[in-house]
Scaffold this motif. Structure first.
Motif, PDB file in Angstrom:
ATOM      1  N   LEU A   1       0.860  -1.190   0.000  1.00 46.82           N
ATOM      2  CA  LEU A   1       0.000   0.000   0.000  1.00 46.82           C
ATOM      3  C   LEU A   1       0.894   1.237   0.000  1.00 46.82           C
ATOM      4  O   LEU A   1       1.666   1.443   0.947  1.00 46.82           O
ATOM      5  CB  LEU A   1      -0.861  -0.023   1.259  1.00 46.82           C
ATOM      6  CG  LEU A   1      -1.757   1.181   1.482  1.00 46.82           C
ATOM      7  CD1 LEU A   1      -2.922   1.159   0.492  1.00 46.82           C
ATOM      8  CD2 LEU A   1      -2.286   1.184   2.905  1.00 46.82           C
ATOM      9  N   VAL A   2       0.806   2.046  -1.065  1.00 51.19           N
ATOM     10  CA  VAL A   2       1.700   3.207  -1.173  1.00 51.19           C
ATOM     11  C   VAL A   2       1.080   4.394  -0.438  1.00 51.19           C
ATOM     12  O   VAL A   2      -0.058   4.784  -0.718  1.00 51.19           O
ATOM     13  CB  VAL A   2       1.965   3.573  -2.648  1.00 51.19           C
ATOM     14  CG1 VAL A   2       2.872   4.794  -2.736  1.00 51.19           C
ATOM     15  CG2 VAL A   2       2.599   2.395  -3.384  1.00 51.19           C
ATOM     16  N   LEU A   3       1.844   4.953   0.504  1.00 48.83           N
ATOM     17  CA  LEU A   3       1.370   6.125   1.254  1.00 48.83           C
ATOM     18  C   LEU A   3       1.988   7.374   0.646  1.00 48.83           C
ATOM     19  O   LEU A   3       3.214   7.499   0.571  1.00 48.83           O
ATOM     20  CB  LEU A   3       1.770   6.010   2.727  1.00 48.83           C
ATOM     21  CG  LEU A   3       1.235   4.784   3.473  1.00 48.83           C
ATOM     22  CD1 LEU A   3       1.722   4.789   4.914  1.00 48.83           C
ATOM     23  CD2 LEU A   3      -0.286   4.736   3.432  1.00 48.83           C
ATOM     24  N   GLY A   4       1.117   8.287   0.174  1.00 50.51           N
ATOM     25  CA  GLY A   4       1.595   9.516  -0.446  1.00 50.51           C
ATOM     26  C   GLY A   4       0.441  10.499  -0.555  1.00 50.51           C
ATOM     27  O   GLY A   4      -0.622  10.293   0.052  1.00 50.51           O
ATOM     28  N   GLY A   5       0.647  11.538  -1.353  1.00 45.38           N
ATOM     29  CA  GLY A   5      -0.372  12.584  -1.488  1.00 45.38           C
ATOM     30  C   GLY A   5      -1.624  12.106  -2.217  1.00 45.38           C
ATOM     31  O   GLY A   5      -2.679  12.720  -2.121  1.00 45.38           O
ATOM     32  N   LYS A   6      -1.495  11.027  -2.986  1.00 42.70           N
ATOM     33  CA  LYS A   6      -2.669  10.464  -3.681  1.00 42.70           C
ATOM     34  C   LYS A   6      -2.860   9.031  -3.192  1.00 42.70           C
ATOM     35  O   LYS A   6      -2.227   8.611  -2.243  1.00 42.70           O
ATOM     36  CB  LYS A   6      -2.436  10.487  -5.192  1.00 42.70           C
ATOM     37  CG  LYS A   6      -2.419  11.893  -5.754  1.00 42.70           C
ATOM     38  CD  LYS A   6      -2.402  11.867  -7.258  1.00 42.70           C
ATOM     39  CE  LYS A   6      -2.408  13.301  -7.785  1.00 42.70           C
ATOM     40  NZ  LYS A   6      -2.136  13.335  -9.214  1.00 42.70           N
ATOM     41  N   GLY A   7      -3.735   8.289  -3.846  1.00 46.53           N
ATOM     42  CA  GLY A   7      -3.923   6.884  -3.485  1.00 46.53           C
ATOM     43  C   GLY A   7      -4.722   6.732  -2.203  1.00 46.53           C
ATOM     44  O   GLY A   7      -5.514   7.594  -1.816  1.00 46.53           O
ATOM     45  N   ALA A   8      -4.444   5.624  -1.479  1.00 50.98           N
ATOM     46  CA  ALA A   8      -5.275   5.231  -0.340  1.00 50.98           C
ATOM     47  C   ALA A   8      -5.310   6.278   0.779  1.00 50.98           C
ATOM     48  O   ALA A   8      -6.361   6.531   1.369  1.00 50.98           O
ATOM     49  CB  ALA A   8      -4.769   3.901   0.204  1.00 50.98           C
ATOM     50  N   LEU A   9      -4.137   6.915   1.061  1.00 49.26           N
ATOM     51  CA  LEU A   9      -4.095   7.885   2.165  1.00 49.26           C
ATOM     52  C   LEU A   9      -4.985   9.094   1.868  1.00 49.26           C
ATOM     53  O   LEU A   9      -5.619   9.652   2.766  1.00 49.26           O
ATOM     54  CB  LEU A   9      -2.647   8.314   2.424  1.00 49.26           C
ATOM     55  CG  LEU A   9      -2.399   9.129   3.686  1.00 49.26           C
ATOM     56  CD1 LEU A   9      -2.810   8.362   4.942  1.00 49.26           C
ATOM     57  CD2 LEU A   9      -0.936   9.547   3.780  1.00 49.26           C
ATOM     58  N   ALA A  10      -5.064   9.462   0.594  1.00 52.24           N
ATOM     59  CA  ALA A  10      -5.915  10.601   0.202  1.00 52.24           C
ATOM     60  C   ALA A  10      -7.388  10.256   0.434  1.00 52.24           C
ATOM     61  O   ALA A  10      -8.214  11.139   0.688  1.00 52.24           O
ATOM     62  CB  ALA A  10      -5.677  10.948  -1.263  1.00 52.24           C
TER      63      ALA A  10
ATOM     64  N   GLU B   1       6.859   7.852  11.349  1.00 57.56           N
ATOM     65  CA  GLU B   1       7.654   8.847  10.614  1.00 57.56           C
ATOM     66  C   GLU B   1       7.105   9.072   9.207  1.00 57.56           C
ATOM     67  O   GLU B   1       7.071  10.196   8.715  1.00 57.56           O
ATOM     68  CB  GLU B   1       9.123   8.394  10.529  1.00 57.56           C
ATOM     69  CG  GLU B   1       9.860   8.433  11.851  1.00 57.56           C
ATOM     70  CD  GLU B   1       9.695   9.754  12.578  1.00 57.56           C
ATOM     71  OE1 GLU B   1       9.927  10.809  11.966  1.00 57.56           O
ATOM     72  OE2 GLU B   1       9.305   9.728  13.760  1.00 57.56           O
ATOM     73  N   ALA B   2       6.659   7.997   8.562  1.00 56.80           N
ATOM     74  CA  ALA B   2       6.120   8.125   7.197  1.00 56.80           C
ATOM     75  C   ALA B   2       4.866   8.995   7.204  1.00 56.80           C
ATOM     76  O   ALA B   2       4.743   9.932   6.408  1.00 56.80           O
ATOM     77  CB  ALA B   2       5.800   6.738   6.638  1.00 56.80           C
ATOM     78  N   LEU B   3       3.964   8.721   8.137  1.00 58.15           N
ATOM     79  CA  LEU B   3       2.715   9.504   8.173  1.00 58.15           C
ATOM     80  C   LEU B   3       2.977  10.939   8.625  1.00 58.15           C
ATOM     81  O   LEU B   3       2.373  11.875   8.118  1.00 58.15           O
ATOM     82  CB  LEU B   3       1.688   8.817   9.086  1.00 58.15           C
ATOM     83  CG  LEU B   3       1.072   7.532   8.516  1.00 58.15           C
ATOM     84  CD1 LEU B   3       0.145   6.880   9.542  1.00 58.15           C
ATOM     85  CD2 LEU B   3       0.306   7.795   7.214  1.00 58.15           C
ATOM     86  N   ARG B   4       3.880  11.099   9.576  1.00 59.04           N
ATOM     87  CA  ARG B   4       4.249  12.453  10.019  1.00 59.04           C
ATOM     88  C   ARG B   4       4.725  13.294   8.838  1.00 59.04           C
ATOM     89  O   ARG B   4       4.380  14.451   8.694  1.00 59.04           O
ATOM     90  CB  ARG B   4       5.424  12.370  10.997  1.00 59.04           C
ATOM     91  CG  ARG B   4       5.062  12.626  12.381  1.00 59.04           C
ATOM     92  CD  ARG B   4       6.243  12.416  13.311  1.00 59.04           C
ATOM     93  NE  ARG B   4       5.676  12.252  14.609  1.00 59.04           N
ATOM     94  CZ  ARG B   4       5.221  13.260  15.344  1.00 59.04           C
ATOM     95  NH1 ARG B   4       5.355  14.493  14.944  1.00 59.04           N
ATOM     96  NH2 ARG B   4       4.651  13.039  16.505  1.00 59.04           N
ATOM     97  N   ASP B   5       5.559  12.683   7.996  1.00 56.52           N
ATOM     98  CA  ASP B   5       6.089  13.397   6.827  1.00 56.52           C
ATOM     99  C   ASP B   5       4.954  13.756   5.868  1.00 56.52           C
ATOM    100  O   ASP B   5       4.890  14.868   5.353  1.00 56.52           O
ATOM    101  CB  ASP B   5       7.110  12.500   6.124  1.00 56.52           C
ATOM    102  CG  ASP B   5       7.597  13.119   4.832  1.00 56.52           C
ATOM    103  OD1 ASP B   5       8.328  14.132   4.930  1.00 56.52           O
ATOM    104  OD2 ASP B   5       7.241  12.626   3.743  1.00 56.52           O
ATOM    105  N   LEU B   6       4.047  12.807   5.661  1.00 60.33           N
ATOM    106  CA  LEU B   6       3.034  13.005   4.616  1.00 60.33           C
ATOM    107  C   LEU B   6       1.905  13.932   5.044  1.00 60.33           C
ATOM    108  O   LEU B   6       1.348  14.650   4.230  1.00 60.33           O
ATOM    109  CB  LEU B   6       2.466  11.645   4.187  1.00 60.33           C
ATOM    110  CG  LEU B   6       3.475  10.780   3.431  1.00 60.33           C
ATOM    111  CD1 LEU B   6       3.006   9.336   3.360  1.00 60.33           C
ATOM    112  CD2 LEU B   6       3.722  11.334   2.034  1.00 60.33           C
ATOM    113  N   ILE B   7       1.547  13.879   6.333  1.00 63.00           N
ATOM    114  CA  ILE B   7       0.447  14.759   6.735  1.00 63.00           C
ATOM    115  C   ILE B   7       0.962  16.016   7.435  1.00 63.00           C
ATOM    116  O   ILE B   7       0.204  16.783   7.982  1.00 63.00           O
ATOM    117  CB  ILE B   7      -0.632  14.021   7.558  1.00 63.00           C
ATOM    118  CG1 ILE B   7      -0.066  13.430   8.831  1.00 63.00           C
ATOM    119  CG2 ILE B   7      -1.300  12.940   6.757  1.00 63.00           C
ATOM    120  CD1 ILE B   7      -1.095  12.635   9.634  1.00 63.00           C
TER     121      ILE B   7
END
Ligand SMILES: NC(=O)c1ccc[n+]([C@@H]2O[C@H](COP(=O)([O-])OP(=O)(O)OC[C@H]3O[C@@H](n4cnc5c(N)ncnc54)[C@H](OP(=O)(O)O)[C@@H]3O)[C@@H](O)[C@H]2O)c1
Length: 296
Positions: free
Chosen positions: A161-170, A286-292
């Protein structure tokens, strides 16, 4: 290196272009609509049967019908055919080129493992059976492996599951921001995830690391259970996560697609770790902190 890239206009493609250019590589994009030049690429060519791949150092193949949307019979047919046929066009182009790319790095998905409970899924584990995405990924990888007949190295990246500005996290973020975020079912299913910058790097690393071939798990080294993922995202957004989506409801509404949120895949990127790949974002926090963009 000059790198060919299909699916260059997509979520992952755009990040690969950005990171390739930053590292001094050039990218030739392949698109179904090449009139729209893709930013940063030296040129954009038509993705079609009979395409030419001569003199490229590598070809990275991402293109395929999106899995978002309702899986009708026709949609499933598109998901499968777009991947297998597109890969065959590439393999044929490799086989016919006087100076073919040295490596084909083809996307695949961790869905290939099926629903596996607590089992630690390194690349040495068997693939799953009886699930649509497992069958699609198996057919996709098998089509890509054909390029080895031309002496081309083949790597299939089983993307988590790719976490980024688009995709599932969006999709998840607005729900969580409303305080409606929660676990799926019991929440004990394992979720394997990867930060967008890490997965873009993994594709470029696979293109340049000659010791890598065959399937490579494109997942962070720290998968989490769904309940943990929910807790971390909720706490970073400072929102409650009391809601629970009952698994029976998801399975009744979307019998096959429920596998996307209910199946358990505890994926370990053994080949990347052994080969010395360094993740920028190994921990979910850390990944989510960076992205949000959480302020500490
Ligand atoms: N994002 C994830 O979490 C994730 C996880 C596992 C696997 N993957 C796989 O990794 C690949 C890239 O993911 P992504 O998130 O970047 O996907 P994406 O944003 O949907 O981009 C895919 C690209 O494929 C091309 N495409 C779309 N429909 C197509 C069709 N019917 N036939 C041929 N080409 C088509 C499009 O490029 P043009 O319009 O320019 O041709 C599109 O930009 C996909 O194959 C996906 O299944 C992604």
């Amino acid at each position: 290196m000059e790198i060919g890239l299909t699916g260059a206009s997509g979520f992952l493609g755009r990040h690969i272009i950005e990171q390739a250019i930053a590292g001094g590589d050039k990218v030739v994009a392949f698109s179904r609509t090449p009139r729209r030049q893709i930013q940063g690429c030296v040129r954009t060519a038509l993705f079609r049967p009979g395409l030419h791949l001569n003199s490229l150092g590598a070809i990275v193949h991402l293109a395929g019908e999106s899995i978002f949307g309702i899986w009708t019979k026709a949609k499933k047919e598109h998901i499968l055919r777009s991947r297998v046929e597109g890969t065959r066009w590439i393999v044929k182009a490799i086989q016919g080129a006087p100076d073919p790319p040295k490596v084909l790095v083809c996307a695949s998905a961790i869905g290939i493992y099926g629903d596996r409970g607590n089992e630690e899924l390194t690349e040495r584990r068997t693939t799953g059976a009886g699930k649509f995405l497992a069958e699609v990924s198996q057919a996709w990888e098998a089509a890509a492996q054909e390029a080895t007949t031309a002496g081309t190295r083949v790597v299939t990246v089983r993307i988590a599951l790719v976490l980024g500005g688009k995709g599932a996290l969006a999709v998840m973020q607005p729900v969580f921001r409303l305080g409606l975020g929660g676990r799926f079912g019991k929440g004990d299913q394992w979720m394997s995830w990867v930060h967008i910058r890490d997965i873009a790097n993994i594709f470029l690393y696979a293109a340049k690391t000659e010791s890598l071939s065959g399937p490579v798990n494109g997942a962070s080294p720290n998968p989490v259970r769904n309940s943990e993922f929910t807790k971390v995202l909720g706490s970073l957004l400072k929102k409650p996560t009391f809601c629970t989506v009952p698994s029976a409801l998801v399975s009744t509404l979307l019998p096959e697609q429920s596998s996307l949120v209910l199946d358990s895949q505890r994926v370990i990127p053994e080949k990347l770790l052994t080969s010395g790949f360094e993740f920028q974002f190994p921990s979910l926090n850390e990944a989510l902190r960076d992205l949000i963009k959480v302020k500490s």
